[in-house]
Design a protein around this motif. Structure first.
Motif, PDB file in Angstrom:
ATOM      1  N   GLU A 245      48.240  59.729  54.493  1.00  0.00           N
ATOM      2  CA  GLU A 245      46.959  60.469  54.511  1.00  0.00           C
ATOM      3  C   GLU A 245      46.450  60.528  52.963  1.00  0.00           C
ATOM      4  N   THR A 246      47.361  60.867  52.093  1.00  0.00           N
ATOM      5  CA  THR A 246      47.147  60.923  50.617  1.00  0.00           C
ATOM      6  C   THR A 246      46.750  59.576  50.319  1.00  0.00           C
ATOM      7  N   LEU A 247      47.500  58.524  50.593  1.00  0.00           N
ATOM      8  CA  LEU A 247      47.036  56.975  50.144  1.00  0.00           C
ATOM      9  C   LEU A 247      45.708  56.819  50.876  1.00  0.00           C
ATOM     10  N   MET A 248      45.422  56.987  51.782  1.00  0.00           N
ATOM     11  CA  MET A 248      43.931  56.755  52.375  1.00  0.00           C
ATOM     12  C   MET A 248      42.897  57.574  51.791  1.00  0.00           C
ATOM     13  N   LYS A 249      43.073  58.907  51.218  1.00  0.00           N
ATOM     14  CA  LYS A 249      42.485  59.529  50.734  1.00  0.00           C
ATOM     15  C   LYS A 249      41.855  59.018  49.430  1.00  0.00           C
ATOM     16  N   ALA A 250      43.078  58.618  48.476  1.00  0.00           N
ATOM     17  CA  ALA A 250      42.758  58.094  47.099  1.00  0.00           C
ATOM     18  C   ALA A 250      42.042  56.485  47.233  1.00  0.00           C
ATOM     19  N   THR A 251      42.429  55.836  48.550  1.00  0.00           N
ATOM     20  CA  THR A 251      41.700  54.598  48.429  1.00  0.00           C
ATOM     21  C   THR A 251      40.237  54.762  48.893  1.00  0.00           C
ATOM     22  N   ARG A 252      40.014  55.767  49.844  1.00  0.00           N
ATOM     23  CA  ARG A 252      38.650  55.986  50.063  1.00  0.00           C
ATOM     24  C   ARG A 252      37.657  56.426  48.823  1.00  0.00           C
ATOM     25  N   GLU A 253      38.396  57.318  47.944  1.00  0.00           N
ATOM     26  CA  GLU A 253      37.721  57.596  46.728  1.00  0.00           C
ATOM     27  C   GLU A 253      37.350  56.362  45.649  1.00  0.00           C
ATOM     28  N   LYS A 254      38.368  55.662  45.566  1.00  0.00           N
ATOM     29  CA  LYS A 254      38.120  54.522  44.758  1.00  0.00           C
ATOM     30  C   LYS A 254      37.059  53.528  45.395  1.00  0.00           C
ATOM     31  N   VAL A 255      36.910  53.436  46.879  1.00  0.00           N
ATOM     32  CA  VAL A 255      35.776  52.614  47.491  1.00  0.00           C
ATOM     33  C   VAL A 255      34.531  53.266  47.023  1.00  0.00           C
ATOM     34  N   PHE A 256      34.505  54.370  47.445  1.00  0.00           N
ATOM     35  CA  PHE A 256      33.129  55.078  47.256  1.00  0.00           C
ATOM     36  C   PHE A 256      32.754  55.266  46.059  1.00  0.00           C
ATOM     37  N   SER A 257      33.721  55.157  45.014  1.00  0.00           N
ATOM     38  CA  SER A 257      33.313  55.148  43.430  1.00  0.00           C
ATOM     39  C   SER A 257      33.020  53.775  42.904  1.00  0.00           C
ATOM     40  N   GLN A 258      33.310  53.007  43.720  1.00  0.00           N
ATOM     41  CA  GLN A 258      33.297  51.571  43.192  1.00  0.00           C
ATOM     42  C   GLN A 258      34.236  51.025  42.201  1.00  0.00           C
TER      43      GLN A 258
ATOM     44  N   LEU B 258      37.235  50.341  43.172  1.00  0.00           N
ATOM     45  CA  LEU B 258      37.882  49.104  44.066  1.00  0.00           C
ATOM     46  C   LEU B 258      36.576  48.407  44.768  1.00  0.00           C
ATOM     47  N   ARG B 259      36.840  47.274  44.429  1.00  0.00           N
ATOM     48  CA  ARG B 259      35.738  46.353  44.686  1.00  0.00           C
ATOM     49  C   ARG B 259      36.092  45.271  45.927  1.00  0.00           C
ATOM     50  N   PHE B 260      35.249  44.741  46.809  1.00  0.00           N
ATOM     51  CA  PHE B 260      35.706  43.547  47.507  1.00  0.00           C
ATOM     52  C   PHE B 260      34.951  42.518  47.589  1.00  0.00           C
ATOM     53  N   LYS B 261      35.361  41.434  47.711  1.00  0.00           N
ATOM     54  CA  LYS B 261      34.779  39.967  47.593  1.00  0.00           C
ATOM     55  C   LYS B 261      34.564  39.325  48.891  1.00  0.00           C
ATOM     56  N   ASP B 262      33.411  38.490  48.846  1.00  0.00           N
ATOM     57  CA  ASP B 262      32.985  37.770  50.173  1.00  0.00           C
ATOM     58  C   ASP B 262      33.855  36.601  50.143  1.00  0.00           C
ATOM     59  N   GLU B 263      33.527  35.754  51.056  1.00  0.00           N
ATOM     60  CA  GLU B 263      34.416  34.590  51.308  1.00  0.00           C
ATOM     61  C   GLU B 263      34.274  33.719  50.322  1.00  0.00           C
ATOM     62  N   TYR B 264      33.386  33.712  49.363  1.00  0.00           N
ATOM     63  CA  TYR B 264      33.112  32.761  48.225  1.00  0.00           C
ATOM     64  C   TYR B 264      33.808  33.439  47.149  1.00  0.00           C
ATOM     65  N   GLY B 265      34.394  34.580  47.089  1.00  0.00           N
ATOM     66  CA  GLY B 265      34.935  35.044  45.881  1.00  0.00           C
ATOM     67  C   GLY B 265      34.027  36.103  44.875  1.00  0.00           C
ATOM     68  N   ASN B 266      32.926  36.296  45.617  1.00  0.00           N
ATOM     69  CA  ASN B 266      32.014  36.788  44.628  1.00  0.00           C
ATOM     70  C   ASN B 266      31.911  38.370  45.108  1.00  0.00           C
ATOM     71  N   TYR B 267      31.833  39.292  44.056  1.00  0.00           N
ATOM     72  CA  TYR B 267      31.789  40.802  44.534  1.00  0.00           C
ATOM     73  C   TYR B 267      30.672  41.252  45.404  1.00  0.00           C
ATOM     74  N   PHE B 268      30.678  41.888  46.316  1.00  0.00           N
ATOM     75  CA  PHE B 268      29.447  42.440  47.042  1.00  0.00           C
ATOM     76  C   PHE B 268      28.594  43.138  46.039  1.00  0.00           C
ATOM     77  N   SER B 269      27.380  43.275  46.318  1.00  0.00           N
ATOM     78  CA  SER B 269      26.395  43.807  45.444  1.00  0.00           C
ATOM     79  C   SER B 269      26.587  45.290  45.233  1.00  0.00           C
ATOM     80  N   ASP B 270      26.088  46.166  44.373  1.00  0.00           N
ATOM     81  CA  ASP B 270      26.232  47.475  44.326  1.00  0.00           C
ATOM     82  C   ASP B 270      25.582  48.063  45.342  1.00  0.00           C
TER      83      ASP B 270
END
Length: 68
Positions: A40-53, A55-67
């Protein structure tokens, strides 16, 4: 009347086995609770990183998703 009632008491080794089994189950429950708390602690920390951007994810071409 009470003197005619037959009572069964398990022998001492059987009581020891039951007690050790219940102790084992209790320890497993406590371990599982700790694991759940850590996840639960790990999930909360990851969620905070994702929503504060942070932690970013890439599409299938290796490009970051838009802000957002």
């Amino acid at each position: 009347i009470l003197s005619s009632v037959n009572l069964y008491f398990p022998n001492l080794p059987e009581q020891d086995k039951i007690a050790s089994f219940l102790l084992f189950v209790d320890e497993r429950i406590q371990t599982q609770k700790k694991i759940i708390e850590q996840l639960e602690t790990l999930m909360k920390a990851t969620r905070e990183k994702v929503f504060s951007q942070k932690l970013r994810f890439k599409d299938e071409y290796g490009n970051y998703f838009s802000d957002w």
